[in-house]
Design a protein around this motif. Structure first.
Motif, mmCIF file in Angstrom:
data_model
loop_
_atom_site.group_PDB
_atom_site.id
_atom_site.type_symbol
_atom_site.label_atom_id
_atom_site.label_comp_id
_atom_site.label_asym_id
_atom_site.label_seq_id
_atom_site.Cartn_x
_atom_site.Cartn_y
_atom_site.Cartn_z
ATOM 1 N N ALA A 1 0.829 -1.203 0.000
ATOM 2 C CA ALA A 1 0.000 0.000 0.000
ATOM 3 C C ALA A 1 0.866 1.256 0.000
ATOM 4 O O ALA A 1 0.534 2.254 -0.663
ATOM 5 N N VAL A 2 1.964 1.225 0.754
ATOM 6 C CA VAL A 2 2.895 2.355 0.749
ATOM 7 C C VAL A 2 3.445 2.556 -0.658
ATOM 8 O O VAL A 2 3.519 3.689 -1.163
ATOM 9 N N TYR A 3 3.824 1.451 -1.295
ATOM 10 C CA TYR A 3 4.326 1.555 -2.671
ATOM 11 C C TYR A 3 3.268 2.184 -3.581
ATOM 12 O O TYR A 3 3.561 3.087 -4.378
ATOM 13 N N ASN A 4 2.026 1.701 -3.500
ATOM 14 C CA ASN A 4 0.966 2.233 -4.363
ATOM 15 C C ASN A 4 0.790 3.730 -4.169
ATOM 16 O O ASN A 4 0.609 4.485 -5.131
ATOM 17 N N LEU A 5 0.837 4.164 -2.904
ATOM 18 C CA LEU A 5 0.652 5.578 -2.618
ATOM 19 C C LEU A 5 1.843 6.401 -3.103
ATOM 20 O O LEU A 5 1.672 7.437 -3.756
#
Length: 444
Positions: free
Chosen positions: A32-36
């Motif tokens: 999720a951090v990567y996606n953001l």
């Protein structure tokens, strides 16, 4: 293997769910951090670049839907074989699962090669947005072999009691992605192509690490490194679970396409806000999906081993934990909607005003949605796949899209309230369906 079976069948349920979930949760939060962060970098390229990713999002979710839906069937079938101590059959499940995942990669390779430009042109009239979106999808789809190999490996590690391996596989790819994103996007000046390239390199790296872990743990796993004779009966068994699960997961992609089309009736700013919302809400729901993943294996194992009481306890505890997490997430999003949009997506003016209102409306649905998500995992594990599909149809199509369209035509600034109203009705229906399952499959 005996030790892992004892853990799945004997460890107290709350400890088992937490022990199975936290590595998956950590790796998914890293994802999720990567996606953001990926979206933050793209948003700094231009508004058109971020809008291109918003239009490409339904195809990405369709790829994930295939992998997740097939993963549900793969994990459930494999865990049940292990719970029944049928290790030769478990080996066959693994061979057939890999074949089906690679078949999915071939389909998305062909889509990326031939159909991506036409798809983007059907979504937007802005040539620059369509061109950037097509470039992004072509790379992500044609080189999606990494994610299609990574998914079955993660499910094998999870089903055999190695959830930390799940974390290493997915987390390593996400971390590499974060490192490569700014290099490709800005240093090399590749824009959205750089974001796509960083994504697939991370996925392929995770898959290679997963292959190494399978080889490392090979003596503890029900698998042999030799060809498996493909059998129609095995494909049918997996397919009975996989087809409804894939359809159910794919509804999220159809919902994204439908919501994009409905919001365009008002403005492309609303489409931009929806893209930002999907990136932010993943922080709340990734932990829930990790609990879901663990729950499927726990229910399937204990149901296969004849321990229905433990299966019921696992469902109850997972629901309570998920409601707590989503309630906290909803509260934080309500308070931090404005700074998140400004810091992460460079929002200002109309986009910021609409975005804050929309995020606050949508986050009300978070705790309610967990009822449908957790009980759907129970339906899938207990071979009530049509129940899961019915609930997803309600959540993503039957209720949400007509409600969103009604609000767009009457009170467009409140269109994101459609998520809350939809989840409320779907949760009530899901609870009634679960009561019927509880009285039959989980009785005793």
């Amino acid at each position: 293997m005996v030790q892992q079976e004892n853990m799945m069948g004997v460890l107290p349920i709350h400890k088992l769910i937490l022990q199975m979930s936290w590595p998956i949760m950590l790796s998914m939060l890293m994802q999720a951090v990567y996606n953001l962060v990926d979206s933050m970098f793209v948003a700094r390229v231009s508004d058109e670049a971020f809008l291109a990713l918003s239009y490409a999002y339904p195809v990405q979710t369709l790829l994930v839907a295939y992998c997740v839906g097939l993963g549900v069937a793969f994990s459930s079938t494999l865990s049940k074989r292990i719970g029944e101590n049928r290790m030769d059959e478990a080996t066959k499940v693994i061979g057939h699962g890999f074949f089906l995942f690679l078949l999915g990669w071939v389909a998305f390779f062909l889509f990326g090669l031939f159909l991506a430009p036409g798809f983007l042109r059907s979504c937007t009239d802005t040539d620059q947005v369509a061109l950037m979106g097509a470039d992004y999808l072509r790379i992500c789809c044609c080189l999606s072999i990494g994610v299609c190999i990574q998914f079955p490996i993660e499910r094998i590690l999870q089903a055999t009691g190695h959830p930390s391996g799940f974390m290493l596989v997915q987390g390593s790819g996400a971390l590499l992605n974060l490192i490569l994103d700014p290099i490709f996007i800005f240093t090399f000046g590749m824009g959205v192509k750089g974001a796509a390239l960083a994504t697939v390199i991370g996925q392929i790296t995770g898959a290679l690490l997963g292959i190494g872990l399978l080889f490392l743990y090979r003596r503890q796993m029900p698998m042999r490194f030799h060809p498996v004779k493909l059998q129609g009966s095995m494909f049918r068994e997996i397919g009975v679970i996989a087809v409804p699960a894939i359809l159910m997961q794919s509804l999220n992609s159809v919902m994204s396409l439908g919501m994009n089309a409905i919001l365009r009736l008002w403005s492309e700013t609303a489409v931009w806000v929806l893209g930002a919302y999907f990136k932010i809400q993943s922080f709340v729901f990734m932990p829930i999906f990790s609990i879901n993943n663990a729950l499927i294996s726990v229910i399937s194992y204990n149901y296969g081993a004849g321990s229905k009481r433990r299966a019921t306890q696992a469902i109850r505890f997972s629901l309570q934990l998920s409601i707590l997490i989503t309630a906290i997430g909803a509260g934080l999003l309500w308070l931090a909607a404005s700074p998140l949009l400004v810091c992460c997506f460079q929002a200002s003016g109309e986009a910021l005003t609409l975005g804050v209102r929309s995020l606050r409306c949508a986050c009300l649905s978070f705790p309610v949605a967990t009822v449908s998500i957790i009980y759907s995992a129970a339906f899938q594990s207990l071979n009530h796949n049509l129940y899961s599909l019915s609930v997803s149809l309600l959540r993503f199509l039957v209720l949400l899209l007509p409600m969103a369209l009604l609000l767009i035509l009457t009170a467009p600034e409140w269109v994101f309230m459609a998520f809350f109203f939809t989840e409320l009705i779907a949760a009530a229906v899901t609870w009634l369906l679960y009561r019927s399952v509880q009285g039959s499959a989980l009785a005793g």
